[in-house]
Design a protein around this motif. Structure first.
Motif, PDB file in Angstrom:
ATOM      1  N   ARG A 147      45.522 -30.195 -16.339  1.00 34.48           N
ATOM      2  CA  ARG A 147      44.609 -31.319 -16.528  1.00 34.48           C
ATOM      3  C   ARG A 147      45.365 -32.645 -16.379  1.00 34.48           C
ATOM      4  O   ARG A 147      46.598 -32.689 -16.492  1.00 34.48           O
ATOM      5  CB  ARG A 147      43.986 -31.253 -17.920  1.00 34.48           C
ATOM      6  CG  ARG A 147      43.088 -30.050 -18.176  1.00 34.48           C
ATOM      7  CD  ARG A 147      41.749 -30.192 -17.507  1.00 34.48           C
ATOM      8  NE  ARG A 147      40.764 -29.269 -18.092  1.00 34.48           N
ATOM      9  CZ  ARG A 147      39.529 -29.118 -17.636  1.00 34.48           C
ATOM     10  NH1 ARG A 147      39.129 -29.817 -16.591  1.00 34.48           N
ATOM     11  NH2 ARG A 147      38.690 -28.264 -18.212  1.00 34.48           N
ATOM     12  N   PRO A 148      44.646 -33.737 -16.134  1.00 30.70           N
ATOM     13  CA  PRO A 148      45.309 -35.041 -15.979  1.00 30.70           C
ATOM     14  C   PRO A 148      46.162 -35.459 -17.169  1.00 30.70           C
ATOM     15  O   PRO A 148      47.110 -36.231 -17.003  1.00 30.70           O
ATOM     16  CB  PRO A 148      44.122 -36.001 -15.782  1.00 30.70           C
ATOM     17  CG  PRO A 148      43.067 -35.160 -15.147  1.00 30.70           C
ATOM     18  CD  PRO A 148      43.197 -33.817 -15.800  1.00 30.70           C
ATOM     19  N   SER A 158      45.260 -30.806  -5.133  1.00 32.94           N
ATOM     20  CA  SER A 158      46.306 -31.041  -6.149  1.00 32.94           C
ATOM     21  C   SER A 158      47.670 -30.676  -5.568  1.00 32.94           C
ATOM     22  O   SER A 158      48.342 -29.761  -6.071  1.00 32.94           O
ATOM     23  CB  SER A 158      46.037 -30.208  -7.408  1.00 32.94           C
ATOM     24  OG  SER A 158      44.761 -30.455  -7.939  1.00 32.94           O
TER      25      SER A 158
END
Length: 299
Positions: A233-234, A278
């Motif tokens: 996740r960020p 990503s």
């Protein structure tokens, strides 16, 4: 290292892992040049600054991933796995039910922290077998398997430890046996395949030798094939594993090489599309594209 990570705690371990990765990149240590060169070839339309940023993220991500794998073996296991969310588990359950309880073949790339994702499935009670290639150094291989197989405290009554299938002459038999016993088999199809183990299919615009065994065995066993992708996740602390619905692949891949190639090209294109979203979380450290003379050389 496991004891030290447990002592300093989760956040300090993750910060150290990220800093270690950034330092590795900044100092230009081994694999740094390879990562930059492969990103340059895969993303020629992006700026040098973007590609350098992804390269730095690759090493930061790997450093954190190593810390998480070590933490997974100790007293912080439950806390680490609690940070992993699984989306689409119903697709796997439906596919197996429609196949009469036969295990499914779950295919993905080395994207995000795939080790945590597999451990989370096992914690949720999904019977999982993972395909892996033994490390070249026996001591390293023993250490890897010790960490992967650590069950720490049993987290729930339905937890089912991961079983591992080592690539080799008995792998096919073990693979099919696992499927027929109702175990899902996880296979990562984004690394270079040795001679006799792969077909050349497009990957980021270049032909790459890609392992076909899992697709061939799934067709032979009559097992469903699903794609799954892990991502960090960020916030750099949490993770998500997304399982997609079962693929509708062309039948006959176990008998017809052209059908097998068609299915492999489709799966590889799906993996590439996810990696493109990503790029800093994929293992560009691996020498994915090789000349024939380099095919079986050490990575």
């Amino acid at each position: 290292m496991i004891g030290l990570a447990g002592f300093v705690g989760v956040e300090a371990s993750l910060r150290f892992g990220a800093a270690f990765g950034r330092a590795w990149f900044a100092l230009g240590l081994p694999r740094t040049r390879r990562v930059l060169e492969q990103l340059d070839a895969a993303f020629p339309d992006r700026t040098a600054a973007e590609r350098e940023g992804w390269a730095r993220e690759v090493f930061e991500h790997l450093g954190q991933g190593l810390s998480e794998l070590i933490l997974l073996s100790g007293r912080h296991r439950a806390f680490i796995l609690d940070r992993v969310e699984v989306e689409g588990l119903e697709h796997l359950e439906r596919a197996q039910a429609e196949a009469g309880g036969m295990g499914a073949v779950v295919i993905g790339p080395h994207l995000g922290n795939w080790e945590l994702a597999a451990a989370k499935l096992a914690e949720l009670g999904v019977s999982v077998s993972g395909v892996h290639r033994d490390a070249r150094q026996p001591a390293l291989q023993r250490a890897i398997l010790r960490v992967r197989s650590a069950t720490a405290p049993v987290l729930s009554e339905k937890s089912d430890p991961i079983q591992y299938i080592a690539m080799g002459r008995l792998a096919g038999v073990q693979f099919v046996r696992a499927l027929k016993s109702g175990r899902s088999v996880l296979a990562l199809l984004d690394q270079h395949a040795r001679a006799g183990e792969g077909l050349l299919v497009p990957f980021f615009g270049r032909p790459a030798s890609t392992r076909f065994g899992p697709l061939k065995l799934a067709d032979r066993a009559g097992s469903p094939v699903l794609l799954a992708f892990a991502r960090r996740r960020p916030d750099r602390r949490r993770h998500v594993l997304t399982i997609h619905p079962a693929l509708q692949l062309a039948p006959g891949a176990s008998e017809d090489e052209e059908v097998l190639r068609q299915n492999l090209e489709r799966v590889t294109a799906e993996l590439e599309a996810e990696i493109r979203t990503s790029p800093g979380q994929w293992i560009w450290t691996h020498r994915r594209w090789r000349e024939p003379a380099q095919s079986d050389a050490a990575d």
